[in-house]
Design a protein around this motif. Structure first.
Motif, PDB file in Angstrom:
ATOM      1  N   TYR A 120       0.858  -1.193   0.000  1.00 12.08           N
ATOM      2  CA  TYR A 120       0.000   0.000   0.000  1.00 12.08           C
ATOM      3  C   TYR A 120       0.897   1.248   0.000  1.00 12.08           C
ATOM      4  O   TYR A 120       1.170   1.824   1.048  1.00 12.08           O
ATOM      5  N   PRO A 121       1.368   1.673  -1.168  1.00 10.82           N
ATOM      6  CA  PRO A 121       2.329   2.788  -1.208  1.00 10.82           C
ATOM      7  C   PRO A 121       1.744   4.127  -0.781  1.00 10.82           C
ATOM      8  O   PRO A 121       2.491   5.027  -0.407  1.00 10.82           O
ATOM      9  N   HIS A 122       0.419   4.297  -0.827  1.00  9.89           N
ATOM     10  CA  HIS A 122      -0.195   5.578  -0.471  1.00  9.89           C
ATOM     11  C   HIS A 122      -0.708   5.600   0.963  1.00  9.89           C
ATOM     12  O   HIS A 122      -1.354   6.572   1.358  1.00  9.89           O
ATOM     13  N   ARG A 126       0.518   7.163   9.962  1.00  9.25           N
ATOM     14  CA  ARG A 126      -0.124   6.729  11.201  1.00  9.25           C
ATOM     15  C   ARG A 126      -0.922   5.445  10.985  1.00  9.25           C
ATOM     16  O   ARG A 126      -0.994   4.590  11.864  1.00  9.25           O
ATOM     17  N   VAL A 127      -1.521   5.295   9.800  1.00  7.15           N
ATOM     18  CA  VAL A 127      -2.261   4.077   9.490  1.00  7.15           C
ATOM     19  C   VAL A 127      -1.295   2.920   9.278  1.00  7.15           C
ATOM     20  O   VAL A 127      -1.576   1.781   9.666  1.00  7.15           O
ATOM     21  N   LEU A 128      -0.139   3.200   8.671  1.00  9.83           N
ATOM     22  CA  LEU A 128       0.869   2.162   8.481  1.00  9.83           C
ATOM     23  C   LEU A 128       1.350   1.620   9.827  1.00  9.83           C
ATOM     24  O   LEU A 128       1.502   0.405  10.006  1.00  9.83           O
ATOM     25  N   LYS A 129       1.590   2.523  10.782  1.00 13.52           N
ATOM     26  CA  LYS A 129       2.014   2.076  12.110  1.00 13.52           C
ATOM     27  C   LYS A 129       0.936   1.231  12.781  1.00 13.52           C
ATOM     28  O   LYS A 129       1.228   0.206  13.414  1.00 13.52           O
ATOM     29  N   ALA A 130      -0.316   1.666  12.656  1.00 13.45           N
ATOM     30  CA  ALA A 130      -1.406   0.896  13.255  1.00 13.45           C
ATOM     31  C   ALA A 130      -1.565  -0.465  12.586  1.00 13.45           C
ATOM     32  O   ALA A 130      -1.862  -1.466  13.251  1.00 13.45           O
ATOM     33  N   ALA A 131      -1.347  -0.516  11.268  1.00 19.25           N
ATOM     34  CA  ALA A 131      -1.459  -1.795  10.556  1.00 19.25           C
ATOM     35  C   ALA A 131      -0.347  -2.755  10.966  1.00 19.25           C
ATOM     36  O   ALA A 131      -0.573  -3.963  11.110  1.00 19.25           O
ATOM     37  N   THR A 288      -5.098   1.657  -2.345  1.00 30.51           N
ATOM     38  CA  THR A 288      -4.672   1.115  -3.635  1.00 30.51           C
ATOM     39  C   THR A 288      -3.536   0.131  -3.411  1.00 30.51           C
ATOM     40  O   THR A 288      -2.508   0.471  -2.833  1.00 30.51           O
ATOM     41  N   ARG A 289      -3.727  -1.088  -3.871  1.00 32.96           N
ATOM     42  CA  ARG A 289      -2.784  -2.169  -3.546  1.00 32.96           C
ATOM     43  C   ARG A 289      -1.954  -2.547  -4.759  1.00 32.96           C
ATOM     44  O   ARG A 289      -2.457  -2.618  -5.892  1.00 32.96           O
ATOM     45  N   THR A 290      -0.695  -2.794  -4.516  1.00 32.67           N
ATOM     46  CA  THR A 290       0.202  -3.254  -5.574  1.00 32.67           C
ATOM     47  C   THR A 290      -0.157  -4.689  -5.955  1.00 32.67           C
ATOM     48  O   THR A 290      -0.336  -5.535  -5.076  1.00 32.67           O
ATOM     49  N   PRO A 291      -0.292  -5.007  -7.240  1.00 34.37           N
ATOM     50  CA  PRO A 291      -0.595  -6.388  -7.629  1.00 34.37           C
ATOM     51  C   PRO A 291       0.452  -7.360  -7.087  1.00 34.37           C
ATOM     52  O   PRO A 291       1.646  -7.030  -7.035  1.00 34.37           O
ATOM     53  N   PRO A 292       0.037  -8.548  -6.658  1.00 36.53           N
ATOM     54  CA  PRO A 292       1.006  -9.500  -6.069  1.00 36.53           C
ATOM     55  C   PRO A 292       2.157  -9.856  -6.994  1.00 36.53           C
ATOM     56  O   PRO A 292       3.290 -10.045  -6.535  1.00 36.53           O
ATOM     57  N   GLU A 326       7.238   2.943  -7.131  1.00 33.44           N
ATOM     58  CA  GLU A 326       7.093   4.385  -7.132  1.00 33.44           C
ATOM     59  C   GLU A 326       6.703   4.874  -5.737  1.00 33.44           C
ATOM     60  O   GLU A 326       5.938   4.223  -5.024  1.00 33.44           O
ATOM     61  N   LEU A 327       7.233   6.021  -5.376  1.00 30.44           N
ATOM     62  CA  LEU A 327       6.893   6.608  -4.098  1.00 30.44           C
ATOM     63  C   LEU A 327       5.489   7.173  -4.143  1.00 30.44           C
ATOM     64  O   LEU A 327       5.093   7.829  -5.115  1.00 30.44           O
ATOM     65  N   GLY A 328       4.710   6.924  -3.085  1.00 37.03           N
ATOM     66  CA  GLY A 328       3.364   7.460  -3.002  1.00 37.03           C
ATOM     67  C   GLY A 328       3.388   8.946  -2.675  1.00 37.03           C
ATOM     68  O   GLY A 328       4.366   9.481  -2.154  1.00 37.03           O
ATOM     69  N   MET A 329       2.309   9.622  -3.024  1.00 35.11           N
ATOM     70  CA  MET A 329       2.199  11.043  -2.697  1.00 35.11           C
ATOM     71  C   MET A 329       2.167  11.219  -1.188  1.00 35.11           C
ATOM     72  O   MET A 329       1.693  10.355  -0.451  1.00 35.11           O
ATOM     73  N   GLU A 330       2.694  12.346  -0.724  1.00 37.79           N
ATOM     74  CA  GLU A 330       2.684  12.600   0.710  1.00 37.79           C
ATOM     75  C   GLU A 330       1.246  12.724   1.196  1.00 37.79           C
ATOM     76  O   GLU A 330       0.363  13.202   0.488  1.00 37.79           O
TER      77      GLU A 330
END
Length: 348
Positions: A120-122, A126-131, A288-292, A326-330
């Motif tokens: 999940y690049p975007h 804070r959500v990444l830490k919780a996940a 938005t998820r990166t395809p496996p 690719e880097l996600g938008m801030e």
């Protein structure tokens, strides 16, 4: 068999302690001073049977990797040393999982962070830490320890809270077992095999990430997000409705940026439907998820064997070759959960 012997045997059975593995069964204290004898403390001090330790290793598919002694160490919390030395002061300290738990916790955080960040690049920070906490946190580790049947094998001692340390509870001690097992797998095998073990046991579970993304004002957050992507301003459109003049109307609203529909929501009022449509638009972006087949992890660059750790180079075009995504938008911080909702004026 007397009352004390029956109580001792029942307590030992509940704590997965075999009488054959105990030091002396029944212990002399139970016969000489039955009133002062505590069968629960005695049973807690005894090592679990080797058959139970071997069964735990085989349940995890590690029967040929871990020995019963190592599994026993993984199930022994450092708090157990105080209780053990209190009753057996002249004997050596038992091996605990303090260091193993620390190493395993670091490995779990590494694998979970890189997997979620690449998938999940975007995703907001804070959500990444919780996940990460939801996948490999203390509560999850304690739940997994219960699932694999490690609770009866745990050796620990409850401690009260102090000004420097919080109280040690059962879930805290249980969480050290899966972490220690991960560290033992890394010690006996390699980093790629440990990563695969963590993916199978932890990261293969389904976690609803939508519940972690909450916005106080999703319409304003969506507006700023669309502007950051340099897209047209979002516009709300009524797609369908029913029962406008009844007691239970339903409105379906879609949010568009130009000709592209960003999200859709429904509600009993236009305001509610528009709120949900904006929230759905943000969820579609952040989740938005990166395809496996396109997922590449940074730890895939490590060698399968520790011997050529710094000289190993994956062949080009192979699955082991790491290609940075690719880097996600801030992220947009305004109106997200835990924020004040105040917009800081730009500095002149």
């Amino acid at each position: 068999m007397g009352y004390v012997h029956k109580r001792l045997a029942s307590t030992a059975a509940k704590l997965a302690v075999s009488p054959s593995s105990a030091r002396a069964f029944p212990p002399p204290d139970a016969i000489s001073n039955p009133r002062a004898f505590d069968p629960e403390t005695y049973a807690a001090l005894q090592p679990p049977p080797a058959s139970s330790l071997t069964a735990l290793a085989h349940r995890l598919g590690l029967g040929r990797v871990l020995s019963p002694t190592e599994v026993q160490q993984a199930c022994t919390h450092p708090s157990f040393v105080t209780l053990y030395q209190k009753h057996y002061p002249n004997e050596a300290k038992p091996a605990t999982n303090g260091n193993l738990s620390t190493v395993g916790n670091s490995l779990l955080g590494l694998f979970a962070s890189e997997y979620l960040n690449a998938s999940y690049p975007h995703l907001p920070l804070r959500v990444l830490k919780a996940a990460v906490s939801a996948y490999v946190g203390a509560k999850t580790c304690a739940s997994i320890a219960t699932e694999i049947g490690a609770t009866p094998l745990l050796r620990w001692h409850r401690t009260t809270a102090t000004p420097l340390k919080p109280a040690l509870l059962l879930p805290d001690a249980l969480s050290s077992i899966p972490r220690s097992i991960v560290a033992l797998v890394y010690q006996h095998r390699s980093l790629p095999i440990t990563r695969q073990f963590v993916h199978d046991l932890f990261l293969s579970r389904e976690v609803d990430l939508r519940a972690f993304i909450k916005f106080r004002d999703p319409k304003k957050a969506l507006k700023e997000t669309v502007a950051k992507f340099e897209r047209e301003r979002p516009v709300s459109r009524l797609l369908a409705e029913t029962g406008r003049f009844s007691n239970s109307p339903v409105f379906v609203v879609g949010i568009y940026s130009g000709a592209d529909q960003l999200g859709e929501g429904f509600g009993t009022s236009l305001k509610m439907a528009e709120f949900r449509a904006a929230e759905d638009s943000l969820h579609r972006l952040y989740l938005t998820r990166t395809p496996p087949e396109q997922l590449r992890l940074p730890s895939s660059t490590f060698s399968p064997s520790p011997s050529d750790l710094y000289t190993y180079k994956p062949p080009k075009g192979s699955k082991l070759e790491y290609v940075a995504g690719e880097l996600g938008m801030e992220e947009i911080e305004y109106a997200s959960g835990g924020r004040t909702g105040l917009v800081t004026p730009p500095s002149s």
